[in-house]
Design a protein around this motif. Structure first.
Motif, PDB file in Angstrom:
ATOM      1  N   THR A   1       0.877  -1.176   0.000  1.00  0.00           N
ATOM      2  CA  THR A   1       0.000   0.000   0.000  1.00  0.00           C
ATOM      3  C   THR A   1       0.913   1.224   0.000  1.00  0.00           C
ATOM      4  O   THR A   1       2.148   1.087  -0.041  1.00  0.00           O
ATOM      5  CB  THR A   1      -0.906   0.053   1.250  1.00  0.00           C
ATOM      6  OG1 THR A   1      -0.082   0.281   2.401  1.00  0.00           O
ATOM      7  CG2 THR A   1      -1.686  -1.248   1.417  1.00  0.00           C
ATOM      8  N   LYS A   2       0.321   2.395   0.088  1.00  0.00           N
ATOM      9  CA  LYS A   2       1.150   3.613   0.095  1.00  0.00           C
ATOM     10  C   LYS A   2       2.088   3.640   1.304  1.00  0.00           C
ATOM     11  O   LYS A   2       3.102   4.330   1.301  1.00  0.00           O
ATOM     12  CB  LYS A   2       0.277   4.867   0.024  1.00  0.00           C
ATOM     13  CG  LYS A   2      -0.692   5.004   1.190  1.00  0.00           C
ATOM     14  CD  LYS A   2      -1.478   6.309   1.098  1.00  0.00           C
ATOM     15  CE  LYS A   2      -2.603   6.413   2.109  1.00  0.00           C
ATOM     16  NZ  LYS A   2      -2.414   5.819   3.444  1.00  0.00           N
ATOM     17  N   ASP A   3       1.766   2.865   2.332  1.00  0.00           N
ATOM     18  CA  ASP A   3       2.627   2.800   3.527  1.00  0.00           C
ATOM     19  C   ASP A   3       3.703   1.723   3.426  1.00  0.00           C
ATOM     20  O   ASP A   3       4.396   1.451   4.389  1.00  0.00           O
ATOM     21  CB  ASP A   3       1.773   2.511   4.769  1.00  0.00           C
ATOM     22  CG  ASP A   3       0.633   3.502   4.914  1.00  0.00           C
ATOM     23  OD1 ASP A   3       0.873   4.692   4.674  1.00  0.00           O
ATOM     24  OD2 ASP A   3      -0.488   3.076   5.250  1.00  0.00           O
ATOM     25  N   GLY A   4       3.807   1.079   2.268  1.00  0.00           N
ATOM     26  CA  GLY A   4       4.793   0.001   2.126  1.00  0.00           C
ATOM     27  C   GLY A   4       4.124  -1.355   2.252  1.00  0.00           C
ATOM     28  O   GLY A   4       2.933  -1.497   1.959  1.00  0.00           O
ATOM     29  N   PHE A   5       4.895  -2.342   2.700  1.00  0.00           N
ATOM     30  CA  PHE A   5       4.360  -3.698   2.815  1.00  0.00           C
ATOM     31  C   PHE A   5       3.490  -3.830   4.062  1.00  0.00           C
ATOM     32  O   PHE A   5       3.908  -3.440   5.155  1.00  0.00           O
ATOM     33  CB  PHE A   5       5.502  -4.711   2.919  1.00  0.00           C
ATOM     34  CG  PHE A   5       6.154  -5.025   1.615  1.00  0.00           C
ATOM     35  CD1 PHE A   5       5.585  -5.942   0.749  1.00  0.00           C
ATOM     36  CD2 PHE A   5       7.336  -4.392   1.242  1.00  0.00           C
ATOM     37  CE1 PHE A   5       6.198  -6.238  -0.469  1.00  0.00           C
ATOM     38  CE2 PHE A   5       7.950  -4.687   0.036  1.00  0.00           C
ATOM     39  CZ  PHE A   5       7.377  -5.611  -0.830  1.00  0.00           C
ATOM     40  N   ASN A   6       2.307  -4.386   3.895  1.00  0.00           N
ATOM     41  CA  ASN A   6       1.422  -4.673   5.024  1.00  0.00           C
ATOM     42  C   ASN A   6       1.179  -6.172   5.099  1.00  0.00           C
ATOM     43  O   ASN A   6       0.795  -6.796   4.111  1.00  0.00           O
ATOM     44  CB  ASN A   6       0.072  -3.988   4.825  1.00  0.00           C
ATOM     45  CG  ASN A   6       0.151  -2.497   5.044  1.00  0.00           C
ATOM     46  OD1 ASN A   6      -0.089  -2.008   6.120  1.00  0.00           O
ATOM     47  ND2 ASN A   6       0.535  -1.776   3.990  1.00  0.00           N
ATOM     48  N   TRP A   7       1.345  -6.725   6.269  1.00  0.00           N
ATOM     49  CA  TRP A   7       1.081  -8.146   6.466  1.00  0.00           C
ATOM     50  C   TRP A   7      -0.420  -8.401   6.443  1.00  0.00           C
ATOM     51  O   TRP A   7      -1.204  -7.589   6.945  1.00  0.00           O
ATOM     52  CB  TRP A   7       1.663  -8.592   7.811  1.00  0.00           C
ATOM     53  CG  TRP A   7       1.493 -10.046   8.101  1.00  0.00           C
ATOM     54  CD1 TRP A   7       2.233 -11.068   7.602  1.00  0.00           C
ATOM     55  CD2 TRP A   7       0.535 -10.641   8.973  1.00  0.00           C
ATOM     56  NE1 TRP A   7       1.794 -12.267   8.107  1.00  0.00           N
ATOM     57  CE2 TRP A   7       0.742 -12.036   8.945  1.00  0.00           C
ATOM     58  CE3 TRP A   7      -0.503 -10.131   9.769  1.00  0.00           C
ATOM     59  CZ2 TRP A   7      -0.030 -12.927   9.685  1.00  0.00           C
ATOM     60  CZ3 TRP A   7      -1.272 -11.022  10.506  1.00  0.00           C
ATOM     61  CH2 TRP A   7      -1.035 -12.397  10.458  1.00  0.00           C
ATOM     62  N   VAL A   8      -0.835  -9.518   5.857  1.00  0.00           N
ATOM     63  CA  VAL A   8      -2.252  -9.874   5.789  1.00  0.00           C
ATOM     64  C   VAL A   8      -2.488 -11.150   6.602  1.00  0.00           C
ATOM     65  O   VAL A   8      -1.814 -12.159   6.388  1.00  0.00           O
ATOM     66  CB  VAL A   8      -2.708 -10.112   4.332  1.00  0.00           C
ATOM     67  CG1 VAL A   8      -4.216 -10.328   4.287  1.00  0.00           C
ATOM     68  CG2 VAL A   8      -2.301  -8.949   3.434  1.00  0.00           C
ATOM     69  N   ARG A   9      -3.456 -11.090   7.488  1.00  0.00           N
ATOM     70  CA  ARG A   9      -3.773 -12.241   8.330  1.00  0.00           C
ATOM     71  C   ARG A   9      -4.556 -13.292   7.550  1.00  0.00           C
ATOM     72  O   ARG A   9      -5.439 -12.960   6.776  1.00  0.00           O
ATOM     73  CB  ARG A   9      -4.615 -11.789   9.521  1.00  0.00           C
ATOM     74  CG  ARG A   9      -4.904 -12.867  10.548  1.00  0.00           C
ATOM     75  CD  ARG A   9      -5.627 -12.251  11.733  1.00  0.00           C
ATOM     76  NE  ARG A   9      -6.903 -11.721  11.320  1.00  0.00           N
ATOM     77  CZ  ARG A   9      -8.082 -12.241  11.674  1.00  0.00           C
ATOM     78  NH1 ARG A   9      -8.126 -13.306  12.447  1.00  0.00           N
ATOM     79  NH2 ARG A   9      -9.204 -11.691  11.282  1.00  0.00           N
ATOM     80  N   GLY A  10      -4.219 -14.541   7.731  1.00  0.00           N
ATOM     81  CA  GLY A  10      -4.975 -15.617   7.103  1.00  0.00           C
ATOM     82  C   GLY A  10      -5.442 -16.625   8.139  1.00  0.00           C
ATOM     83  O   GLY A  10      -4.835 -16.762   9.197  1.00  0.00           O
ATOM     84  N   ASN A  11      -6.540 -17.299   7.838  1.00  0.00           N
ATOM     85  CA  ASN A  11      -6.918 -18.465   8.643  1.00  0.00           C
ATOM     86  C   ASN A  11      -6.319 -19.682   7.971  1.00  0.00           C
ATOM     87  O   ASN A  11      -6.417 -19.836   6.757  1.00  0.00           O
ATOM     88  CB  ASN A  11      -8.435 -18.594   8.725  1.00  0.00           C
ATOM     89  CG  ASN A  11      -9.029 -17.487   9.566  1.00  0.00           C
ATOM     90  OD1 ASN A  11      -8.529 -17.170  10.635  1.00  0.00           O
ATOM     91  ND2 ASN A  11     -10.079 -16.861   9.051  1.00  0.00           N
ATOM     92  N   TYR A  12      -5.695 -20.535   8.764  1.00  0.00           N
ATOM     93  CA  TYR A  12      -4.948 -21.645   8.164  1.00  0.00           C
ATOM     94  C   TYR A  12      -5.468 -22.984   8.639  1.00  0.00           C
ATOM     95  O   TYR A  12      -6.106 -23.095   9.680  1.00  0.00           O
ATOM     96  CB  TYR A  12      -3.458 -21.518   8.480  1.00  0.00           C
ATOM     97  CG  TYR A  12      -3.151 -21.102   9.885  1.00  0.00           C
ATOM     98  CD1 TYR A  12      -3.340 -21.964  10.956  1.00  0.00           C
ATOM     99  CD2 TYR A  12      -2.690 -19.809  10.156  1.00  0.00           C
ATOM    100  CE1 TYR A  12      -3.065 -21.565  12.243  1.00  0.00           C
ATOM    101  CE2 TYR A  12      -2.428 -19.406  11.460  1.00  0.00           C
ATOM    102  CZ  TYR A  12      -2.619 -20.290  12.493  1.00  0.00           C
ATOM    103  OH  TYR A  12      -2.365 -19.887  13.778  1.00  0.00           O
ATOM    104  N   ASN A  13      -5.153 -23.973   7.852  1.00  0.00           N
ATOM    105  CA  ASN A  13      -5.463 -25.344   8.232  1.00  0.00           C
ATOM    106  C   ASN A  13      -4.326 -26.240   7.743  1.00  0.00           C
ATOM    107  O   ASN A  13      -3.941 -26.183   6.575  1.00  0.00           O
ATOM    108  CB  ASN A  13      -6.791 -25.785   7.612  1.00  0.00           C
ATOM    109  CG  ASN A  13      -7.196 -27.148   8.099  1.00  0.00           C
ATOM    110  OD1 ASN A  13      -7.217 -27.408   9.304  1.00  0.00           O
ATOM    111  ND2 ASN A  13      -7.477 -28.042   7.168  1.00  0.00           N
ATOM    112  N   PHE A  14      -3.773 -27.028   8.646  1.00  0.00           N
ATOM    113  CA  PHE A  14      -2.657 -27.910   8.296  1.00  0.00           C
ATOM    114  C   PHE A  14      -3.091 -29.357   8.439  1.00  0.00           C
ATOM    115  O   PHE A  14      -3.387 -29.813   9.541  1.00  0.00           O
ATOM    116  CB  PHE A  14      -1.459 -27.664   9.220  1.00  0.00           C
ATOM    117  CG  PHE A  14      -0.859 -26.303   9.093  1.00  0.00           C
ATOM    118  CD1 PHE A  14       0.098 -26.048   8.116  1.00  0.00           C
ATOM    119  CD2 PHE A  14      -1.255 -25.263   9.921  1.00  0.00           C
ATOM    120  CE1 PHE A  14       0.648 -24.780   7.978  1.00  0.00           C
ATOM    121  CE2 PHE A  14      -0.705 -23.993   9.795  1.00  0.00           C
ATOM    122  CZ  PHE A  14       0.244 -23.752   8.821  1.00  0.00           C
TER     123      PHE A  14
END
Lengths: 361, 361
Positions: free
Chosen positions: A111-124
């Motif tokens: 984004t304009k602020d640089g890299f933003n981490w995105v939360r995911g729901n995971y399943n292993f």
């Protein structure tokens, strides 16, 4: 609580739309460019060495090259939902590294602020899946970076985007030559809690140069075959960060470290006299004060690194060293005394960034 | 390599003596004082609430109280080898937290330089065991702190020392009253990579005050029964760090947070007018910029914390607040967007240390 905030809470819960798999437009990994890699995947397998090297490499090294450490895909979309799914071919986790680190993917959006981490729901399980839902970004398309697993080999890797949204894999490479990191388990990413926290990936978000991860757990041994392979590439910098694997536990020793470090630099400099080489000291262990034989192990290897640096720096232009002190790990920087935790990874990335900024200015 | 260093390497490999279990003097946990606990274990069970509370507490809270988060044993020995063994009663690891964090123990030794971390070899299966071998400390006895697992309930916990060495459990308590932390999963230690990296344990190594961990994953809800229980103790500071569990995911809400935070402070202050209370804001999520409903969640709860602070600070002496900004987590401080990684834990501990130093000066 103000009414405005209450309304915002209610309205955002309405965003929680999930998508069924049938409503997704899937692309397989073959539809993407795999960034962070030297391999062109002409054999269709996603790994860090090409098929042609299999007979020339030790089996453990070849096996580790199938781990997708440092690989990332880029895509553009305006979708609020991204799904990732693949079949893991190895152990999902280690006792000292969680499934999110060994087998997980990690998504960042620019984004304009640089890299933003995105939360995911995971399943292993037999399938690893991540759902990145309810993303609330500004209108229009955004560029996403999807990091692949650090210590896992993958099959049937695919990315799904809801059918009514745009979905463009980015294939254009940078016009900057990559920083190529030849290293050990630490460079491969042990023990980051998630893929984006491996130091080479943190670094890759902080520098415009692409970073290539040639870290091989327990098998970063400055071998001629690997040096020859990376020397085929035009790099911005070659990084040699293998000292942690010249220990007796790997049936290696400081004399061999000295010999191979010198030979590696000489080989690379003959082929690329203008390309800077950064050699890196052993970053130490958490417990040097308690287990002095471990302090001796890294101290001797660091004397070797320093000695090779002093021997060759007048022969070759552009030879640099990153020292243990510059990396600056403390006893709070490790999981198991040997492998950095996320705090150590941040320290590593910071030290590398400073050193590389000097080299590449 | 110098001859001196080579000799040192050779001589230290001779130190690698392992001990068989039959050569060890074992003590069970009942032979120790359990530090970091309010419970006197008159019922013989190692958990954070006494038997008498079982009927008064919700089942999940009671179950979590059986986790040994924040507990540590102290012992003195001159042995170069310590073995720890126990039977785990729950899952060994989580997808986002390794076995070393969920079920592992962590050993520190006090030397003239302060606390030193000690590396152990571990094994996780039906029995969890750690061997701390080849310790090379100065002559004489040293004080060790052994942290118990963060998210595991334990049975048959025992510590073994080679028979020919001294082995003294330390039972004397500090003459300073404890800092009592009532919190959530984060206070309990999610997601530290090992027990010593939970922020309350990091803090405990930086302050002379004993720290008591009443963090209950998903269940730090400022409940009257818990407030009543901790109020029976003479504390140096009561810490209320429960905002992360007043979310809709826990079927809680900001109004309840407001009500319970106020009631908790009022109750504690009536019983202990002189004891400082530190209330703590929600430390935020990694992804507030992307998932604005999550930003709203913690922002509303932080307005609640601030409002309660402003409402009550003129009524009661010694009411303090630790803010989200003071904790200062960033997107690199989390494993899963909600729980801190080791880097986040260090940031938490640092912020707490600064706040508590002000309060306790």
């Amino acid at each position: 609580m103000s009414k405005g905030l209450l309304c915002l809470i209610l309205s955002t819960t309405l965003l929680s739309a999930q998508y069924k798999d049938m409503e997704l437009n899937w692309k397989s990994i073959a539809d993407f460019n795999v960034f962070g890699s030297l391999n062109t995947f002409e054999d269709g397998k996603i790994r860090r060495f090409p098929d042609s090297l299999q007979q020339k490499l030790r089996v453990p090294l070849w096996k580790l090259s199938e781990n997708t450490a440092g690989f990332y895909l880029k895509l553009k979309t305006n979708a609020p939902f991204i799904k990732v799914q693949y079949r893991p071919l190895g152990e999902l986790s280690f006792p000292h590294m969680p499934a999110t680190g060994v087998s997980g993917v990690d998504l960042y959006v620019k984004t304009k602020d640089g890299f933003n981490w995105v939360r995911g729901n995971y399943n292993f399980s037999q399938t690893v899946s991540y759902s990145f839902s309810n993303m609330e970004l500004s209108e229009g398309k955004h560029e996403f970076w999807l990091y692949l697993p650090l210590f896992q080999s993958i099959a049937d890797f695919k990315v799904g985007i809801p059918k009514d949204y745009s979905f463009e894999p980015i294939v254009e490479s940078s016009n900057l030559d990559p920083i190529i990191v030849y290293g050990t388990s630490i460079a491969q990413g042990a023990c980051a809690s998630r893929a984006g926290m491996a130091w080479s990936n943190i670094l890759g978000r902080k520098t415009p140069y692409p970073v290539v991860n040639m870290g091989f757990s327990g098998n970063g041994r400055l071998e001629p075959t690997v040096i020859d392979y990376i020397s085929k590439v035009k790099a911005s910098v070659f990084v040699l960060d293998c000292m942690a694997n010249f220990t007796s536990g790997q049936n290696m020793n400081p004399n061999l470290a000295h010999e191979r470090l010198k030979a590696s630099i000489t080989f690379l400099k003959r082929r690329h006299p203008e390309t800077p080489i950064l050699i890196v000291q052993h970053a130490g262990y958490a417990d040097g004060a308690i287990q002095k034989h471990r302090l001796v192990t890294y101290s001797v290897l660091n004397k070797v690194t320093q000695a090779v640096y002093l021997e060759l720096k007048s022969t070759y232009d552009g030879l640099y060293i990153l020292t243990k002190d510059q990396i600056g790990l403390t006893s709070e920087s490790f999981v198991d005394g040997t492998h950095p935790n996320d705090h150590g990874m941040i320290q590593y990335a910071k030290a590398y960034k400073e050193a590389l900024d000097q080299i590449l200015r």
